[in-house]
Design a protein around this motif. Structure first.
Motif, PDB file in Angstrom:
ATOM      1  N   GLU A  84       8.299  13.890   8.994  1.00  0.00           N
ATOM      2  CA  GLU A  84       7.417  12.770   8.703  1.00  0.00           C
ATOM      3  C   GLU A  84       7.891  11.514   9.425  1.00  0.00           C
ATOM      4  N   ILE A  85       6.943  10.685   9.802  1.00  0.00           N
ATOM      5  CA  ILE A  85       7.213   9.316  10.207  1.00  0.00           C
ATOM      6  C   ILE A  85       6.710   8.473   9.037  1.00  0.00           C
ATOM      7  N   VAL A  86       7.622   7.735   8.405  1.00  0.00           N
ATOM      8  CA  VAL A  86       7.354   7.084   7.125  1.00  0.00           C
ATOM      9  C   VAL A  86       7.314   5.565   7.295  1.00  0.00           C
ATOM     10  N   PHE A  87       6.149   4.975   7.065  1.00  0.00           N
ATOM     11  CA  PHE A  87       5.988   3.527   7.049  1.00  0.00           C
ATOM     12  C   PHE A  87       6.198   3.075   5.607  1.00  0.00           C
ATOM     13  N   VAL A  88       7.201   2.215   5.377  1.00  0.00           N
ATOM     14  CA  VAL A  88       7.543   1.760   4.029  1.00  0.00           C
ATOM     15  C   VAL A  88       7.101   0.309   3.883  1.00  0.00           C
ATOM     16  N   PHE A  89       6.300   0.051   2.830  1.00  0.00           N
ATOM     17  CA  PHE A  89       5.745  -1.273   2.613  1.00  0.00           C
ATOM     18  C   PHE A  89       6.259  -1.903   1.330  1.00  0.00           C
ATOM     19  N   ASP A  90       6.744  -3.122   1.446  1.00  0.00           N
ATOM     20  CA  ASP A  90       6.993  -3.964   0.295  1.00  0.00           C
ATOM     21  C   ASP A  90       5.632  -4.449  -0.178  1.00  0.00           C
ATOM     22  N   CYS A  91       5.453  -4.613  -1.466  1.00  0.00           N
ATOM     23  CA  CYS A  91       4.157  -5.066  -1.986  1.00  0.00           C
ATOM     24  C   CYS A  91       4.311  -5.428  -3.454  1.00  0.00           C
ATOM     25  N   ARG A  92       3.238  -6.005  -3.984  1.00  0.00           N
ATOM     26  CA  ARG A  92       3.148  -6.266  -5.416  1.00  0.00           C
ATOM     27  C   ARG A  92       1.908  -5.573  -5.945  1.00  0.00           C
ATOM     28  N   LEU A  93       1.944  -5.191  -7.205  1.00  0.00           N
ATOM     29  CA  LEU A  93       0.783  -4.606  -7.858  1.00  0.00           C
ATOM     30  C   LEU A  93      -0.086  -5.734  -8.416  1.00  0.00           C
ATOM     31  N   ALA A  94      -1.381  -5.681  -8.153  1.00  0.00           N
ATOM     32  CA  ALA A  94      -2.286  -6.734  -8.614  1.00  0.00           C
ATOM     33  C   ALA A  94      -2.376  -6.768 -10.137  1.00  0.00           C
ATOM     34  N   ASP A  95      -2.362  -5.613 -10.776  1.00  0.00           N
ATOM     35  CA  ASP A  95      -2.461  -5.524 -12.233  1.00  0.00           C
ATOM     36  C   ASP A  95      -1.076  -5.756 -12.840  1.00  0.00           C
ATOM     37  N   GLN A  96      -0.861  -6.946 -13.367  1.00  0.00           N
ATOM     38  CA  GLN A  96       0.447  -7.319 -13.917  1.00  0.00           C
ATOM     39  C   GLN A  96       0.867  -6.459 -15.106  1.00  0.00           C
ATOM     40  N   SER A  97      -0.094  -5.842 -15.797  1.00  0.00           N
ATOM     41  CA  SER A  97       0.257  -5.003 -16.947  1.00  0.00           C
ATOM     42  C   SER A  97       1.056  -3.766 -16.516  1.00  0.00           C
ATOM     43  N   LEU A  98       0.960  -3.372 -15.249  1.00  0.00           N
ATOM     44  CA  LEU A  98       1.713  -2.210 -14.768  1.00  0.00           C
ATOM     45  C   LEU A  98       3.210  -2.477 -14.727  1.00  0.00           C
ATOM     46  N   TYR A  99       3.594  -3.745 -14.768  1.00  0.00           N
ATOM     47  CA  TYR A  99       5.018  -4.098 -14.769  1.00  0.00           C
ATOM     48  C   TYR A  99       5.611  -4.074 -16.174  1.00  0.00           C
ATOM     49  N   THR A 100       4.783  -3.945 -17.194  1.00  0.00           N
ATOM     50  CA  THR A 100       5.274  -4.051 -18.573  1.00  0.00           C
ATOM     51  C   THR A 100       5.681  -2.714 -19.180  1.00  0.00           C
ATOM     52  N   ARG A 101       5.323  -1.615 -18.514  1.00  0.00           N
ATOM     53  CA  ARG A 101       5.627  -0.276 -19.048  1.00  0.00           C
ATOM     54  C   ARG A 101       6.645   0.416 -18.149  1.00  0.00           C
ATOM     55  N   ASP A 102       7.587   1.132 -18.743  1.00  0.00           N
ATOM     56  CA  ASP A 102       8.565   1.887 -17.960  1.00  0.00           C
ATOM     57  C   ASP A 102       7.939   3.114 -17.323  1.00  0.00           C
ATOM     58  N   VAL A 103       7.041   3.781 -18.050  1.00  0.00           N
ATOM     59  CA  VAL A 103       6.326   4.953 -17.528  1.00  0.00           C
ATOM     60  C   VAL A 103       4.851   4.569 -17.454  1.00  0.00           C
ATOM     61  N   LEU A 104       4.275   4.699 -16.252  1.00  0.00           N
ATOM     62  CA  LEU A 104       2.890   4.275 -16.045  1.00  0.00           C
ATOM     63  C   LEU A 104       1.890   5.383 -16.270  1.00  0.00           C
ATOM     64  N   GLY A 105       2.349   6.597 -16.468  1.00  0.00           N
ATOM     65  CA  GLY A 105       1.458   7.731 -16.676  1.00  0.00           C
ATOM     66  C   GLY A 105       1.670   8.774 -15.599  1.00  0.00           C
ATOM     67  N   GLU A 106       0.563   9.336 -15.126  1.00  0.00           N
ATOM     68  CA  GLU A 106       0.623  10.410 -14.128  1.00  0.00           C
ATOM     69  C   GLU A 106      -0.217  10.037 -12.914  1.00  0.00           C
ATOM     70  N   ILE A 107       0.118  10.653 -11.785  1.00  0.00           N
ATOM     71  CA  ILE A 107      -0.701  10.481 -10.594  1.00  0.00           C
ATOM     72  C   ILE A 107      -2.074  11.073 -10.888  1.00  0.00           C
ATOM     73  N   ARG A 108      -3.101  10.317 -10.616  1.00  0.00           N
ATOM     74  CA  ARG A 108      -4.469  10.713 -10.998  1.00  0.00           C
ATOM     75  C   ARG A 108      -4.896  12.043 -10.400  1.00  0.00           C
ATOM     76  N   ASP A 109      -4.552  12.300  -9.125  1.00  0.00           N
ATOM     77  CA  ASP A 109      -5.004  13.547  -8.495  1.00  0.00           C
ATOM     78  C   ASP A 109      -3.933  14.639  -8.515  1.00  0.00           C
ATOM     79  N   ASP A 110      -2.870  14.429  -9.309  1.00  0.00           N
ATOM     80  CA  ASP A 110      -1.815  15.432  -9.448  1.00  0.00           C
ATOM     81  C   ASP A 110      -1.302  15.393 -10.891  1.00  0.00           C
ATOM     82  N   PRO A 111      -2.121  15.859 -11.855  1.00  0.00           N
ATOM     83  CA  PRO A 111      -1.731  15.798 -13.268  1.00  0.00           C
ATOM     84  C   PRO A 111      -0.357  16.437 -13.513  1.00  0.00           C
ATOM     85  N   GLY A 112       0.416  15.788 -14.357  1.00  0.00           N
ATOM     86  CA  GLY A 112       1.753  16.270 -14.669  1.00  0.00           C
ATOM     87  C   GLY A 112       2.830  15.591 -13.843  1.00  0.00           C
TER      88      GLY A 112
END
Length: 139
Positions: A84-112
């Motif tokens: 792989e050639i991997v482009f790594v991006f620094d960024c912020r999440l627009a939804d600030q509530s995502l920073y308040t939980r340690d576990v955000l859930g599951e990847i939507r297209d890869d349950p589990g």
């Protein structure tokens, strides 16, 4: 002959934490961690790809997207070689509530596949962060 795959990964931070998913490579009996993101489609820039992938995987929009670096990743996983050639991006999440939980859930297209914040110093050879060299790039 396998192809070289260009991918784009998002590396949002929460203090010393990095947003990653947890996955098991059963062929090596290895649990590993990687930031969210994925393949760059033909005609798409790496930044466009990372934004699309985070919408697909987490239904998240990104702010302040900035290229941190590019890694070349030669590896063996799931019983086959990869490159792989991997482009790594620094960024912020627009939804600030995502920073308040340690576990955000599951990847939507890869349950589990669990998505979580983990401290950068929690990754070890027995608990690896992929791609190789990413932890050094983020330090």
């Amino acid at each position: 002959m396998p192809d070289i795959r260009p991918i784009a990964l998002a590396a949002p931070r929460r203090g010393t934490g990095l947003l990653v998913f947890e996955y098991l490579d059963a062929t090596k009996n290895e649990t590993f961690y990687r930031p969210l993101g994925g393949g760059i489609d033909f005609g798409e820039t790496a930044e466009q790809a990372v934004r699309r992938e985070l919408r697909e995987e987490l239904n998240a929009e990104l702010l302040d997207v900035r290229l941190l670096g590019v890694l070349e990743n030669l590896f063996h996983a799931f019983g086959r070689p990869g490159h792989e050639i991997v482009f790594v991006f620094d960024c912020r999440l627009a939804d600030q509530s995502l920073y308040t939980r340690d576990v955000l859930g599951e990847i939507r297209d890869d349950p589990g596949t669990k998505v979580m914040w983990l401290p950068l110093d929690s990754f070890t050879p027995d608990r690896p962060l992929y791609p190789a060299g990413l932890a050094d790039l983020l330090r």
